[in-house]
Design an enzyme around this catalytic site. Structure first.
Site, short mmCIF file in Angstrom:
data_model
loop_
_atom_site.label_atom_id
_atom_site.label_comp_id
_atom_site.label_asym_id
_atom_site.label_seq_id
_atom_site.Cartn_x
_atom_site.Cartn_y
_atom_site.Cartn_z
N HIS A 1 53.14 58.76 41.32
CA HIS A 1 54.32 57.89 41.28
C HIS A 1 55.54 58.71 41.69
O HIS A 1 55.76 59.81 41.15
CB HIS A 1 54.58 57.38 39.86
CG HIS A 1 53.49 56.55 39.27
ND1 HIS A 1 53.56 55.18 39.19
CD2 HIS A 1 52.30 56.89 38.71
CE1 HIS A 1 52.47 54.72 38.59
NE2 HIS A 1 51.69 55.73 38.29
N HIS B 1 46.74 58.57 42.22
CA HIS B 1 48.04 58.20 42.79
C HIS B 1 49.14 58.97 42.09
O HIS B 1 49.06 59.24 40.90
CB HIS B 1 48.30 56.68 42.71
CG HIS B 1 48.09 56.10 41.34
ND1 HIS B 1 46.85 55.82 40.84
CD2 HIS B 1 48.98 55.78 40.37
CE1 HIS B 1 46.97 55.32 39.63
NE2 HIS B 1 48.25 55.30 39.30
P1 5GP Z 1 48.79 54.10 36.55
O1 5GP Z 1 47.32 53.93 36.86
O2 5GP Z 1 49.36 55.38 37.06
O3 5GP Z 1 49.10 53.91 35.08
O4 5GP Z 1 49.61 52.94 37.24
C1 5GP Z 1 49.10 52.09 38.21
C2 5GP Z 1 50.29 51.53 38.96
O5 5GP Z 1 49.80 50.67 39.96
C3 5GP Z 1 51.26 50.72 38.09
O6 5GP Z 1 52.56 51.28 38.24
C4 5GP Z 1 51.19 49.31 38.68
O7 5GP Z 1 52.43 48.65 38.66
C5 5GP Z 1 50.66 49.56 40.08
N1 5GP Z 1 49.87 48.48 40.64
C6 5GP Z 1 48.90 47.78 40.02
N2 5GP Z 1 48.33 46.89 40.87
C7 5GP Z 1 48.95 47.05 42.06
C8 5GP Z 1 48.80 46.43 43.33
O8 5GP Z 1 47.96 45.53 43.54
N3 5GP Z 1 49.61 46.86 44.32
C9 5GP Z 1 50.54 47.83 44.13
N4 5GP Z 1 51.30 48.18 45.19
N5 5GP Z 1 50.72 48.44 42.94
C10 5GP Z 1 49.93 48.06 41.92
#
Ligand code: 5GP
Length: 142
Positions: free
Chosen positions: A105, A103
């Site tokens: 951001h 993903h």
């Molecule tokens: P990363 O893996 O890049 O550190 O971040 C994962 C991102 O996914 C975080 O910003 C977190 O807030 C978001 N996130 C975690 N669980 C969910 C979810 O169930 N739905 C959504 N829309 N975002 C999520």
């Protein structure tokens, strides 16, 4: 690197098993709002193909995600009258990754306003619904 886990949260969102505040979708990408935004309009751009992160994604899918992320950034600038956009992408635990489906951001930024820390608080569903609607509309003209 571990194998792709088809039961990660974003894979469930792609399959429609979990809800999301959707901004945009095509045959190869999905865009929705982060539930714990670091700034208003914090969106996540993901490929529909099962990629763990940058290290294993198919390059064509990565290129498509980048193209969509550019449009999301433009839409975020417009909707939130932003002064800039922060784009982040984390790989593996050591790289800051928490959810193991690739993903990107896309975070609209205002001059002088710091981002909230990661995973600090869940945004209200009605706020996310309103923002997703506005971003979805803006995506049609960027
Ligand atoms: P990363 O893996 O890049 O550190 O971040 C994962 C991102 O996914 C975080 O910003 C977190 O807030 C978001 N996130 C975690 N669980 C969910 C979810 O169930 N739905 C959504 N829309 N975002 C999520």
């Amino acid at each position: 690197m571990p194998d792709y886990d088809p039961n990660n949260i974003f894979a469930k969102i792609i399959r429609g098993e979990l809800p999301c505040h959707k901004i945009y979708e095509d045959d190869r990408a999905l865009v929705f709002l982060d539930i714990m935004p670091r700034a208003p309009g914090h969106a996540l751009v993901i490929p529909k193909s099962p990629a763990r992160n940058l290290l294993d994604v198919n390059p064509d899918d990565l290129a498509h995600v980048a193209k969509v992320a550019q449009r999301v950034a433009r839409a975020g600038m417009k909707v939130f009258q932003a002064d800039g956009v922060t784009v982040q992408q984390f790989n593996e635990n050591a790289g800051g990754q928490v959810v193991f489906h690739l993903h990107v951001h896309v975070i609209p930024r205002k001059e002088g306003v710091p981002m909230k820390p990661p995973a600090s608080e869940k945004e209200k569903p009605e706020v996310l619904a309103d923002q997703a609607k506005k971003l979805a509309e803006a995506m049609q003209s960027v």
